[in-house]
Structure formats: structure tokens, C-alpha cells
Motif scaffolding. Structure first.
Motif, mmCIF file in Angstrom:
data_model
loop_
_atom_site.group_PDB
_atom_site.id
_atom_site.type_symbol
_atom_site.label_atom_id
_atom_site.label_comp_id
_atom_site.label_asym_id
_atom_site.label_seq_id
_atom_site.Cartn_x
_atom_site.Cartn_y
_atom_site.Cartn_z
ATOM 1 N N GLU A 171 -72.505 61.352 -61.903
ATOM 2 C CA GLU A 171 -71.671 61.494 -60.724
ATOM 3 C C GLU A 171 -72.340 62.323 -59.622
ATOM 4 O OE1 GLU A 171 -67.866 62.944 -61.949
ATOM 5 O OE2 GLU A 171 -67.423 61.175 -63.167
ATOM 6 N N LEU A 172 -73.556 62.796 -59.876
ATOM 7 C CA LEU A 172 -74.299 63.518 -58.842
ATOM 8 C C LEU A 172 -74.644 62.563 -57.702
ATOM 9 C CD1 LEU A 172 -76.751 65.612 -61.048
ATOM 10 C CD2 LEU A 172 -74.947 66.534 -59.585
ATOM 11 N N ASP A 173 -74.499 63.030 -56.486
ATOM 12 C CA ASP A 173 -74.791 62.191 -55.312
ATOM 13 C C ASP A 173 -76.267 62.354 -54.956
ATOM 14 O OD1 ASP A 173 -74.811 60.714 -53.023
ATOM 15 O OD2 ASP A 173 -73.008 61.623 -52.164
ATOM 16 N N THR A 174 -77.084 61.426 -55.429
ATOM 17 C CA THR A 174 -78.536 61.554 -55.267
ATOM 18 C C THR A 174 -78.997 61.387 -53.815
ATOM 19 O OG1 THR A 174 -78.792 59.222 -55.863
ATOM 20 C CG2 THR A 174 -79.037 60.834 -57.621
ATOM 21 N N LYS A 175 -78.122 60.906 -52.938
ATOM 22 C CA LYS A 175 -78.549 60.784 -51.535
ATOM 23 C C LYS A 175 -78.695 62.163 -50.890
ATOM 24 C CE LYS A 175 -74.267 60.400 -48.785
ATOM 25 N NZ LYS A 175 -73.274 60.756 -49.825
ATOM 26 N N ASN A 176 -78.142 63.189 -51.525
ATOM 27 C CA ASN A 176 -78.267 64.554 -51.013
ATOM 28 C C ASN A 176 -79.427 65.309 -51.645
ATOM 29 O OD1 ASN A 176 -75.986 64.260 -49.350
ATOM 30 N ND2 ASN A 176 -74.608 64.809 -51.020
ATOM 31 N N ALA A 177 -80.241 64.584 -52.396
ATOM 32 C CA ALA A 177 -81.420 65.192 -53.030
ATOM 33 C C ALA A 177 -82.649 64.399 -52.643
ATOM 34 C CB ALA A 177 -81.256 65.189 -54.544
ATOM 35 N N TYR A 220 -82.008 69.319 -55.269
ATOM 36 C CA TYR A 220 -80.913 69.595 -54.340
ATOM 37 C C TYR A 220 -81.143 70.966 -53.702
ATOM 38 C CZ TYR A 220 -78.412 65.731 -56.555
ATOM 39 O OH TYR A 220 -78.046 64.487 -57.037
ATOM 40 N N LEU A 221 -81.367 70.971 -52.406
ATOM 41 C CA LEU A 221 -81.573 72.228 -51.685
ATOM 42 C C LEU A 221 -80.229 72.912 -51.436
ATOM 43 C CD1 LEU A 221 -84.174 70.963 -49.066
ATOM 44 C CD2 LEU A 221 -84.635 72.667 -50.843
ATOM 45 N N ILE A 222 -80.103 74.151 -51.893
ATOM 46 C CA ILE A 222 -78.914 74.942 -51.574
ATOM 47 C C ILE A 222 -79.381 76.289 -51.010
ATOM 48 C CG2 ILE A 222 -77.255 73.843 -53.116
ATOM 49 C CD1 ILE A 222 -77.774 76.083 -55.142
ATOM 50 N N PRO A 223 -79.473 76.400 -49.694
ATOM 51 C CA PRO A 223 -79.940 77.642 -49.069
ATOM 52 C C PRO A 223 -78.883 78.736 -49.113
ATOM 53 C CG PRO A 223 -79.338 76.035 -47.386
ATOM 54 C CD PRO A 223 -79.190 75.342 -48.703
ATOM 55 N N ILE A 224 -78.958 79.581 -50.152
ATOM 56 C CA ILE A 224 -77.938 80.611 -50.352
ATOM 57 C C ILE A 224 -78.477 82.031 -50.166
ATOM 58 C CG2 ILE A 224 -76.557 79.171 -51.891
ATOM 59 C CD1 ILE A 224 -77.827 80.607 -54.272
ATOM 60 N N THR A 270 -78.871 67.030 -41.287
ATOM 61 C CA THR A 270 -78.920 67.905 -42.463
ATOM 62 C C THR A 270 -77.550 68.032 -43.134
ATOM 63 O OG1 THR A 270 -78.623 69.841 -41.024
ATOM 64 C CG2 THR A 270 -80.886 69.233 -41.590
ATOM 65 N N ASP A 271 -76.755 66.987 -43.022
ATOM 66 C CA ASP A 271 -75.438 66.992 -43.675
ATOM 67 C C ASP A 271 -75.571 67.162 -45.182
ATOM 68 O OD1 ASP A 271 -74.256 66.638 -41.246
ATOM 69 O OD2 ASP A 271 -73.800 64.502 -41.504
ATOM 70 N N ALA A 272 -76.689 66.708 -45.727
ATOM 71 C CA ALA A 272 -76.916 66.829 -47.177
ATOM 72 C C ALA A 272 -76.899 68.288 -47.619
ATOM 73 C CB ALA A 272 -78.239 66.176 -47.557
ATOM 74 N N ALA A 320 -73.362 69.454 -47.713
ATOM 75 C CA ALA A 320 -72.705 68.866 -48.885
ATOM 76 C C ALA A 320 -73.129 69.574 -50.167
ATOM 77 C CB ALA A 320 -73.027 67.379 -48.972
ATOM 78 N N ASN A 321 -74.412 69.935 -50.248
ATOM 79 C CA ASN A 321 -74.915 70.625 -51.439
ATOM 80 C C ASN A 321 -74.288 72.008 -51.592
ATOM 81 O OD1 ASN A 321 -76.516 68.432 -51.954
ATOM 82 N ND2 ASN A 321 -78.412 69.368 -51.225
#
Length: 239
Positions: free
Chosen positions: A104-110, A151-155, A195-197, A200-201
Motif C-alpha cells: 500500500e506504499l505509494d511508490t510515486k512519492n519515492a 522516501y525523503l522525509i526532511p524532518i 515537490t508534493d511528494a 505527502a511523505n
């Protein structure tokens, strides 16, 4: 035991179910009403259910778990432990609520990096300024025949946001990522693509309580927080 007695007991149990459900519904409604009126943050409760402890109810808001009495007069925040089984019931519940199904991971965001035949699969949630992520990437280079979904998550601050944008907007995301994480070659170029991905991430990470990087999700649904070495990666991929 007499068959008639067994039958009667079964019928009595079935007849009692609606009454039990009605009582539980009333208790849940009372808790929902009282907590919603007294604590605005609890005006939208997702689920209320009994716990194994007599008189204690679980109150779930998203993936946050609280406990209360049958009337919502008191709130308890913390872990519920079963001393007999030595299980952390709160932790188990949160793990179930935040479980990630790989399919169920959305690979379009990776962005995808394939090594060897790519038959094995691994999803990685990472921040470009994460030191543990850099260490993990070096170990990951020793693993072959795997497809990695990054999956980039800039935290880790605004600089992480800028680097993530530059990596995501680059012509070759995988190479730009490897250059930075393994060779300290700063990402260059535009950071003004869609950069909507990344947004979303971050929302996904919040929903599933991904609070540290790297966080790994393997094809069987196993979730591993933190950097692990090549041998441990191989063990997980072989499960």
C-alpha cells in the motif's frame, strides 16, 4: 453434560450479546460526550473500547492512545502493562495501528534504486542530513539483488528541506542521493519542481509515527527503526 443444558446455555449467551453491546454502546457514548465537552482536543474521538483491565477504557484519537473510566471523569496517559504476560499492551496496540503494508506504499512519492536483479524489496524513509542514514547507506551498498524505494522525509530542519528538494528535482535522483550520502557531494541544481511528494511523505510519516530516520519497511511488513548493518538487512530480506 446434558445436551439440552448446553443448548440452553448457548441460547442464553446469544440472547445476552445484544444487551452487552447496548451497555457498551451507552458507556462509549457517555465517555465520548463527557470528554468532548470537557476537553476540546477530544471532541473528535475515533474509537472507544474496553481494555482487559476492569473499568478502564481505551480512547483512540488517530494513533494516540489514552485511557479513561466508564464516565470519562479521569484521563490516564501512559503505557498499560500486563504483569502476567509481561506485555506492553499500549505499545502492541500502537504498533498495530501504525503497521505499514508494503503493497500500500505509494511508490510515486519515492525514487527507486535497483541493484542486481532487484527481486527483493525494501522501503527506506530518510532525511539527507541524518548521520545514521549515511551510515546505513554505506552498509546498504553491500546488499545486492534488491530494489530500494527511497522516501525523503526532511524532518531535521530547513536545510534538510532544501537538500530534499534539490535531490527530488535532480535529473538522476538516485545518483544525486548516493553522491551526497556517500561522497559528500552537495546536491546542485533547481529546487523548484513539483515537490508534493515530500509533503505527502511528511504527512505519511506523521500518520504512521515515523519520527526517526532511517526507518525501514520490508516486503513482509516488518518495520525497523534505525540503521542496521548489511548482515541484519540480509536477514530481514530473507524473512
Amino acid at each position: 453434560m446434558n445436551k439440552n443444558l448446553i443448548r440452553r446455555a448457548a441460547v442464553a449467551a446469544l440472547l445476552a450479546l445484544p444487551l452487552l453491546a447496548t451497555a457498551q454502546d451507552k458507556e462509549a457514548a457517555a465517555i465520548r460526550k463527557n470528554l468532548g465537552e470537557r476537553i476540546p482536543a477530544l471532541s473528535q474521538i475515533d474509537e472507544i473500547r474496553k481494555t482487559p483491565m476492569a473499568g478502564l477504557y481505551e480512547v483512540r484519537v488517530g494513533t494516540d492512545i489514552l485511557y479513561t473510566d466508564a464516565e470519562g471523569n479521569f484521563i490516564v496517559q501512559g503505557n498499560l502493562l500486563d504483569t502476567r504476560s509481561k506485555k506492553n499492551l499500549t505499545e502492541e496496540r500502537v504498533e498495530k495501528l501504525t503497521a505499514i503494508k508494503f503493497d500500500e506504499l505509494d511508490t510515486k512519492n519515492a525514487f527507486t534504486m535497483v541493484r542486481g536483479n532487484g527481486k527483493r524489496k525494501l522501503a527506506v524513509f530518510a532525511d539527507p542530513n541524518c548521520g545514521y542514514c549515511k551510515r546505513f547507506e554505506k552498509d546498504l551498498q553491500k546488499v545486492n539483488n534488491v530494489t530500494v524505494y527511497l522516501y525523503l522525509i526532511p524532518i531535521l530542519g530547513q536545510d534538510s528541506v532544501e537538500k530534499s528538494k534539490q535531490i527530488w528535482c535532480s535529473m538522476n535522483k538516485g545518483k544525486t542521493w548516493d553522491d551526497w550520502m556517500q561522497r559528500d557531494v552537495l546536491p546542485k541544481g533547481a529546487s523548484s519542481c513539483n515537490t508534493d511528494a515530500l509533503t505527502a511523505n511528511l504527512e505519511f510519516a506523521k500518520k504512521y509515527r515515523i519520527t526517526g530516520t532511517p526507518t525501514l519497511v520490508f516486503a513482509d511488513g516488518t518495520r525497523v527503526p534505525g540503521a542496521i548493518n548489511a548482515q541484519q538487512i540480509e536477514q530481514q530480506l530473507a524473512r
